[in-house]
Design a protein around this motif. Structure first.
Motif, PDB file in Angstrom:
ATOM      1  N   LYS A 178       0.459   6.858  -6.654  1.00 11.55           N
ATOM      2  CA  LYS A 178      -0.741   7.680  -6.869  1.00 11.55           C
ATOM      3  C   LYS A 178      -0.440   9.154  -6.609  1.00 11.55           C
ATOM      4  O   LYS A 178      -0.844  10.024  -7.381  1.00 11.55           O
ATOM      5  CB  LYS A 178      -1.887   7.197  -5.988  1.00 11.55           C
ATOM      6  CG  LYS A 178      -3.199   7.880  -6.320  1.00 11.55           C
ATOM      7  CD  LYS A 178      -4.369   7.130  -5.724  1.00 11.55           C
ATOM      8  CE  LYS A 178      -5.642   7.759  -6.189  1.00 11.55           C
ATOM      9  NZ  LYS A 178      -6.481   6.860  -6.936  1.00 11.55           N
ATOM     10  N   ALA A 179       0.285   9.456  -5.538  1.00 10.21           N
ATOM     11  CA  ALA A 179       0.617  10.845  -5.221  1.00 10.21           C
ATOM     12  C   ALA A 179       1.578  11.427  -6.252  1.00 10.21           C
ATOM     13  O   ALA A 179       1.391  12.552  -6.724  1.00 10.21           O
ATOM     14  CB  ALA A 179       1.209  10.938  -3.817  1.00 10.21           C
ATOM     15  N   GLN A 217       0.829  -1.205   0.000  1.00  8.87           N
ATOM     16  CA  GLN A 217       0.000   0.000   0.000  1.00  8.87           C
ATOM     17  C   GLN A 217       0.866   1.259   0.000  1.00  8.87           C
ATOM     18  O   GLN A 217       0.503   2.270  -0.587  1.00  8.87           O
ATOM     19  CB  GLN A 217      -0.957   0.005   1.198  1.00  8.87           C
ATOM     20  CG  GLN A 217      -2.023   1.073   1.131  1.00  8.87           C
ATOM     21  CD  GLN A 217      -2.918   0.944  -0.098  1.00  8.87           C
ATOM     22  OE1 GLN A 217      -3.429  -0.130  -0.413  1.00  8.87           O
ATOM     23  NE2 GLN A 217      -3.117   2.038  -0.818  1.00  8.87           N
ATOM     24  N   MET A 218       2.030   1.179   0.632  1.00 10.44           N
ATOM     25  CA  MET A 218       2.941   2.322   0.660  1.00 10.44           C
ATOM     26  C   MET A 218       3.400   2.689  -0.762  1.00 10.44           C
ATOM     27  O   MET A 218       3.399   3.861  -1.133  1.00 10.44           O
ATOM     28  CB  MET A 218       4.154   2.014   1.538  1.00 10.44           C
ATOM     29  CG  MET A 218       5.129   3.166   1.669  1.00 10.44           C
ATOM     30  SD  MET A 218       6.545   2.758   2.714  1.00 10.44           S
ATOM     31  CE  MET A 218       7.483   1.724   1.605  1.00 10.44           C
ATOM     32  N   THR A 225      -5.280   2.363  -8.657  1.00  4.02           N
ATOM     33  CA  THR A 225      -4.383   1.410  -8.009  1.00  4.02           C
ATOM     34  C   THR A 225      -5.095   0.104  -7.669  1.00  4.02           C
ATOM     35  O   THR A 225      -6.289   0.089  -7.403  1.00  4.02           O
ATOM     36  CB  THR A 225      -3.780   2.010  -6.718  1.00  4.02           C
ATOM     37  OG1 THR A 225      -4.827   2.317  -5.813  1.00  4.02           O
ATOM     38  CG2 THR A 225      -2.969   3.263  -7.016  1.00  4.02           C
ATOM     39  N   ASN A 238       0.399   4.165  -2.651  1.00  2.75           N
ATOM     40  CA  ASN A 238       0.147   5.547  -2.222  1.00  2.75           C
ATOM     41  C   ASN A 238       1.159   6.499  -2.843  1.00  2.75           C
ATOM     42  O   ASN A 238       0.811   7.585  -3.299  1.00  2.75           O
ATOM     43  CB  ASN A 238       0.194   5.666  -0.698  1.00  2.75           C
ATOM     44  CG  ASN A 238      -0.977   4.987  -0.026  1.00  2.75           C
ATOM     45  OD1 ASN A 238      -1.995   4.685  -0.653  1.00  2.75           O
ATOM     46  ND2 ASN A 238      -0.831   4.706   1.252  1.00  2.75           N
ATOM     47  N   PHE A 239       2.422   6.072  -2.864  1.00  6.07           N
ATOM     48  CA  PHE A 239       3.459   6.912  -3.465  1.00  6.07           C
ATOM     49  C   PHE A 239       3.201   7.119  -4.955  1.00  6.07           C
ATOM     50  O   PHE A 239       3.257   8.241  -5.459  1.00  6.07           O
ATOM     51  CB  PHE A 239       4.859   6.322  -3.256  1.00  6.07           C
ATOM     52  CG  PHE A 239       5.891   7.082  -4.025  1.00  6.07           C
ATOM     53  CD1 PHE A 239       6.358   8.298  -3.554  1.00  6.07           C
ATOM     54  CD2 PHE A 239       6.340   6.619  -5.254  1.00  6.07           C
ATOM     55  CE1 PHE A 239       7.273   9.039  -4.294  1.00  6.07           C
ATOM     56  CE2 PHE A 239       7.251   7.352  -5.999  1.00  6.07           C
ATOM     57  CZ  PHE A 239       7.714   8.562  -5.513  1.00  6.07           C
TER      58      PHE A 239
END
Length: 141
Positions: free
Chosen positions: A27-28, A20-21, A38, A24-25
């Protein structure tokens, strides 16, 4: 190098990783320029892709996703649906035979984790540019 493929819509990236990390990266980081969807598994992503729920311009997929199919298996199955969308494989392994298998199976690129975000951005832009040129050529012939 400035990449412009289509000025009427934002390009779409599908990111697949069991971390998930990392998701998240991605996507950001890519969300500033692209629409990013994602998935935590290749099987979930493949289901949505095959059902037409998402139409990516580029796919970023981890190679090892726990008990899910590998990136190599994903390439093989997805290429049956769409042979034109570039797939970049992200992997914590830098084994040459793994890289070669992915590239020979149709991956546009193979990026070793940990990756430099700016390098990954350039690799995505290059894959999108090549894909855009190939599609333009295909429609012209």
């Amino acid at each position: 190098m400035k990449y412009i493929a289509n000025t009427t819509r934002r390009l779409k990236i599908v990111a697949i990783d069991d971390s998930q990390m990392i998701l998240n990266f991605l996507k950001a980081f890519f969300g500033k320029e692209y629409d990013v969807t994602t998935y935590g598994s290749t099987s979930e992503a493949l289901k949505d892709l095959s059902e037409g729920k998402v139409f990516p311009d580029c796919i970023l997929s981890d190679f090892y996703l726990g008990n899910d199919m590998t990136g190599l298996e994903f390439i093989s199955q997805y290429k049956e649906l769409d042979s034109t969308t570039p797939i970049l494989i992200l992997s914590g392994s830098c084994e040459m035979n793994q890289k070669l298998e992915c590239l020979q199976s149709g991956a546009a690129d193979f990026v070793t984790k940990p990756f430099n975000p700016m390098e990954l951005d350039v690799r995505v832009k290059n894959a999108l540019s090549i894909s855009s040129h190939e599609n333009t050529y295909r429609h012209a012939v």
